[in-house]
Design a protein around this motif. Structure first.
Motif, PDB file in Angstrom:
ATOM      1  N   LEU A 219       0.838  -1.201   0.000  1.00  0.00           N
ATOM      2  CA  LEU A 219       0.000   0.000   0.000  1.00  0.00           C
ATOM      3  C   LEU A 219       0.870   1.246   0.000  1.00  0.00           C
ATOM      4  N   PRO A 220       0.399   2.324  -0.664  1.00  0.00           N
ATOM      5  CA  PRO A 220       1.205   3.555  -0.664  1.00  0.00           C
ATOM      6  C   PRO A 220       1.322   4.122   0.749  1.00  0.00           C
ATOM      7  N   PHE A 221       2.470   4.691   1.027  1.00  0.00           N
ATOM      8  CA  PHE A 221       2.760   5.216   2.361  1.00  0.00           C
ATOM      9  C   PHE A 221       2.659   6.730   2.316  1.00  0.00           C
ATOM     10  N   ILE A 248       8.534   0.185   1.590  1.00  0.00           N
ATOM     11  CA  ILE A 248       7.389   1.094   1.496  1.00  0.00           C
ATOM     12  C   ILE A 248       7.723   2.281   0.586  1.00  0.00           C
ATOM     13  N   ARG A 249       6.712   2.698  -0.171  1.00  0.00           N
ATOM     14  CA  ARG A 249       6.852   3.758  -1.170  1.00  0.00           C
ATOM     15  C   ARG A 249       5.739   4.778  -0.996  1.00  0.00           C
ATOM     16  N   THR A 250       6.006   5.989  -1.355  1.00  0.00           N
ATOM     17  CA  THR A 250       4.953   7.002  -1.347  1.00  0.00           C
ATOM     18  C   THR A 250       4.071   6.797  -2.588  1.00  0.00           C
ATOM     19  N   ALA A 251       2.984   7.558  -2.659  1.00  0.00           N
ATOM     20  CA  ALA A 251       2.005   7.362  -3.735  1.00  0.00           C
ATOM     21  C   ALA A 251       2.633   7.484  -5.123  1.00  0.00           C
ATOM     22  N   ASP A 252       3.680   8.310  -5.262  1.00  0.00           N
ATOM     23  CA  ASP A 252       4.315   8.464  -6.580  1.00  0.00           C
ATOM     24  C   ASP A 252       5.389   7.408  -6.844  1.00  0.00           C
ATOM     25  N   GLY A 253       5.480   6.424  -5.963  1.00  0.00           N
ATOM     26  CA  GLY A 253       6.387   5.305  -6.210  1.00  0.00           C
ATOM     27  C   GLY A 253       7.801   5.477  -5.666  1.00  0.00           C
ATOM     28  N   THR A 254       8.073   6.612  -4.995  1.00  0.00           N
ATOM     29  CA  THR A 254       9.415   6.821  -4.423  1.00  0.00           C
ATOM     30  C   THR A 254       9.573   5.984  -3.150  1.00  0.00           C
ATOM     31  N   TYR A 255      10.665   5.233  -3.097  1.00  0.00           N
ATOM     32  CA  TYR A 255      10.944   4.499  -1.870  1.00  0.00           C
ATOM     33  C   TYR A 255      11.180   5.492  -0.732  1.00  0.00           C
ATOM     34  N   VAL A 256      10.606   5.210   0.434  1.00  0.00           N
ATOM     35  CA  VAL A 256      10.798   6.093   1.584  1.00  0.00           C
ATOM     36  C   VAL A 256      12.287   6.211   1.917  1.00  0.00           C
ATOM     37  N   CYS A 257      13.029   5.114   1.724  1.00  0.00           N
ATOM     38  CA  CYS A 257      14.458   5.168   2.047  1.00  0.00           C
ATOM     39  C   CYS A 257      15.220   6.089   1.110  1.00  0.00           C
ATOM     40  N   GLU A 258      14.584   6.498   0.026  1.00  0.00           N
ATOM     41  CA  GLU A 258      15.252   7.434  -0.889  1.00  0.00           C
ATOM     42  C   GLU A 258      14.930   8.886  -0.576  1.00  0.00           C
ATOM     43  N   LEU A 259      13.937   9.105   0.277  1.00  0.00           N
ATOM     44  CA  LEU A 259      13.512  10.483   0.535  1.00  0.00           C
ATOM     45  C   LEU A 259      14.636  11.293   1.168  1.00  0.00           C
ATOM     46  N   THR A 277      15.048   2.851   5.532  1.00  0.00           N
ATOM     47  CA  THR A 277      13.682   3.336   5.711  1.00  0.00           C
ATOM     48  C   THR A 277      13.444   3.727   7.174  1.00  0.00           C
ATOM     49  N   ALA A 278      13.842   2.851   8.091  1.00  0.00           N
ATOM     50  CA  ALA A 278      13.619   3.110   9.515  1.00  0.00           C
ATOM     51  C   ALA A 278      14.367   4.353   9.958  1.00  0.00           C
ATOM     52  N   SER A 279      15.621   4.502   9.522  1.00  0.00           N
ATOM     53  CA  SER A 279      16.376   5.641  10.027  1.00  0.00           C
ATOM     54  C   SER A 279      15.836   6.937   9.420  1.00  0.00           C
ATOM     55  N   TYR A 280      15.336   6.863   8.186  1.00  0.00           N
ATOM     56  CA  TYR A 280      14.725   8.069   7.629  1.00  0.00           C
ATOM     57  C   TYR A 280      13.480   8.459   8.438  1.00  0.00           C
ATOM     58  N   LEU A 281      12.617   7.490   8.701  1.00  0.00           N
ATOM     59  CA  LEU A 281      11.371   7.791   9.424  1.00  0.00           C
ATOM     60  C   LEU A 281      11.656   8.240  10.854  1.00  0.00           C
ATOM     61  N   ALA A 282      12.669   7.631  11.485  1.00  0.00           N
ATOM     62  CA  ALA A 282      13.025   8.024  12.854  1.00  0.00           C
ATOM     63  C   ALA A 282      13.472   9.487  12.857  1.00  0.00           C
ATOM     64  N   SER A 283      14.233   9.853  11.847  1.00  0.00           N
ATOM     65  CA  SER A 283      14.711  11.230  11.812  1.00  0.00           C
ATOM     66  C   SER A 283      13.566  12.183  11.453  1.00  0.00           C
ATOM     67  N   TYR A 284      12.643  11.717  10.609  1.00  0.00           N
ATOM     68  CA  TYR A 284      11.472  12.533  10.272  1.00  0.00           C
ATOM     69  C   TYR A 284      10.637  12.833  11.527  1.00  0.00           C
TER      70      TYR A 284
END
Lengths: 415, 415
Positions: A219-221, A248-259, A277-284
């Motif tokens: 599912l899109p994130f 996990i990817r955002t609606a436009d298909g970008t991997y969260v770990c690439e954000l 992915t986890a470290s990106y979200l933790a920092s977010y």
């Protein structure tokens, strides 16, 4: 059987892949195979004529038991995709030349999607060019994403380890109090399929609330909704634990770990560093809410933790190995053994064979109906599906406090 | 005992800290204590009068067994350092007022260095101002860095988990072949003391070569020598596994995990991101040698993995809890229970009490003579010291495929 059998392992290792190898060896021997060869590093090693005689390595019943308890691929593995037959016939000619030299009657390949592609191509080639060798696939992947089989050997043990570890992480996470709370993000393998990430829900029970949120790659994130959800949960609880798939990817298909890479995220050597992915979200979350956060990756242990393997999984992996040899011995080729669930309660599961053309390169994803409406948790159907697969333990053979494995063929780790 | 006992847990959680809690509870009850209270989140919670009556939570023998198998701090923990007595007498007055109200006779604190500082200050205060409450410390830390005790409860279970996981990681790491080889860097807890990182050597045996290199924080780390060492090893082997402490520093005292920050290493929110030690080294090696690398952090699981706890550790943790109550009941105060190794073969270990003034704020490091000359591995003396501490298992109580813990007091995780 009159001739010899050769077996290989391919793709990512699991805690159960060697139980399938033990099953192949035992059944081949019981059915009268003369030699059972093991390719080192799968088809890639075979092309360099790297193989061993398994009788030199599995000498006793105890060796076979140790093999079942040994994680990762005893024979080594590879990620090698055969070319299309019309593109490069030489590779095929070479493989069949080697197989003929070894007097091979049955070729068993233990692996996931790519490995079934290998079985498909080799069996097609054999049929077209009149070779009598039989090719059978034996399913294996922690990702549980193979089509037509109820589940894949390797998945149950990984799910059991993930459920157990998640429960320990949750317990650990609310020990220390933080004024604004603490958010732990746990990253689980599974780039496209959420079977492993969903299995974190197994930690839920009378003694544990389970993770607070579960995000599957199907599912899109939505990053903003995620932040709001966390903010909301922190009103009620001091410690939030979130399970996320690495994919996990955002609606436009970008991997969260690439954000995280939207700004220059390069290391001292100029390499683009993919933060997880986890470290990106933790920092977010730390940035948005200012609370304490923690990123945890279960890493390769989720596929290698044989000390916490599921008995159901190890037994099924062993059976599937045996069923592959039986199928070949009875004349099947171009087939994969599949697991067919006969009943949920009591759990009963048998094996069948299916045409490998219907399996190769097809990914089985978690059905939408097994995820809640919001897309933040798996449903009871999901848990009922997984629960039987993690039952029972395979007690490690402990030597001086540490689990014993079958020793390593030296060829694997040394040049 | 005539009055009541109060017990708290402090500092980082472990897999054995609740076994000490179970030991405190059992011995206090056996010695006639009326009530056994548990502070929630240690002394910090006590100051807010947050505590529970343990009899409401440990109702049966089975509950006590589950408690021994429950990771992290059942009562919650804190990192709270009491002020000096002359700086802030009010805090002390408040604590003693609460303790008097609860009719406390013995105060047991399970923790590491900081917690022993709490015991020291409270017992000093009691002596100076004529309070009769006895204060006893109960050692606990996975880091094993407490002075005067042979080792600390919690260390053995962490070492066993680390040795087991390292062995599984090594097995996993050479499955797939990479042309230039693969280097896996595994990061282990222990900022200043290398006891945990050294325990990765426990993976070594007839069936496993163990990690190739081990770097403890006690010795300066030389990045260039490290690179050369890896280059050398890659000549012989296709897969190299390195264990590093999170706290390794270069000769000028810079943490290796900070080296990545020489260039701007900030996330999308402008926060300086500390890349881990392992991920920095993995990126360094990838840059220098161009081989495949992998960074693995064992994360909080190394302190919380009660599913793989050591029996020796859990039993000793339980005994140490009991010995703390016994010491208090017999009139001791301002003391910590220590473990005294009586013999290596057969391993025998007893308890003693030592003056807490000699323990608090003192760190026990790995002796230089227990590391090889080059500083790249631990010696056999190190392994002989650790080996007895990881013996035996504590079989988890499995419910539906997952280990059962004692349920969580709701006050801990909810606001």
């Amino acid at each position: 059987m009159k001739g010899n059998v050769i077996v290989g392992q391919s793709g990512g290792p699991t805690a159960a892949i060697n139980a399938s190898l033990a099953g192949v060896y035992r059944t081949a021997k019981d059915r009268g195979a003369n030699k059972v060869y093991g390719m080192l590093h799968g088809i890639q090693g075979l092309l360099k004529e790297k193989y061993i005689d398994l009788s030199d390595h599995i000498k006793t019943e105890l060796d076979a038991e140790l093999l079942k308890r040994t994680p990762a691929a005893f024979l080594g593995s590879c990620r090698y995709k055969l070319p299309e037959i019309h593109e490069n016939r030489e590779v095929y000619d070479k493989i069949f030349e080697i197989l003929d030299k070894l007097d091979i009657e049955a070729f068993i390949y233990i692996g996931g999607n790519d490995s079934m592609d290998t079985i498909k191509k080799l069996s097609d080639y054999a049929i077209v060019f009149g070779h009598s060798i039989r090719f059978i696939g034996c399913p294996k992947t922690i990702d549980n994403d193979l089509a037509l089989t109820d589940h894949t050997p390797g998945y149950g043990s990984a799910a059991k380890y993930i459920g157990t570890s998640m429960k320990e992480i949750i317990r650990d996470s609310f020990c220390l109090e933080y004024e604004k709370g603490v958010v732990s993000i746990v990253e689980i393998m599974g780039r496209n399929a959420g079977w492993l990430t969903g299995s974190t829900a197994l930690s839920q029970g009378e003694d544990c609330e389970g993770p607070d949120l579960i995000y599957l790659p199907e599912l899109p994130f939505d990053l903003q909704l995620f932040g709001e959800k966390i903010r909301q949960l922190l009103q009620e609880k001091t410690s939030i634990v979130v399970a996320v798939s690495e994919g996990i990817r955002t609606a436009d298909g970008t991997y969260v770990c690439e954000l995280g890479n939207s700004i220059d995220f390069v290391d001292a050597f100029g390499h683009k560093q993919l933060s997880g992915t986890a470290s990106y979200l933790a920092s977010y979350i730390a940035g948005e809410i200012g609370c304490k956060t923690r990123a945890i990756e279960l890493s390769t242990l989720q596929r290698a933790a044989s000390h916490a393997a599921s008995r159901v999984d190890i037994l099924e992996a062993y059976q599937v190995g045996g069923a592959a040899v039986k199928a070949a011995d009875e004349g099947d080729t171009g087939k994969m053994v599949v697991l067919k669930r006969l009943s949920d309660d009591p759990y009963q599961c048998g094996t069948e064979v299916k045409d490998v053309h219907k399996i190769a390169n097809d990914e089985k994803l978690v059905p939408r109906s097994w995820v809640n409406k919001e897309g933040t948790y798996v449903t009871n159907e999901f848990i009922s599906y997984v629960r039987p697969l993690i039952q029972g333990d395979v007690s490690p053979v402990m030597v001086d406090g540490i689990p014993r494995h079958l020793y390593t063929p030296k060829e694997l780790s040394h040049r």
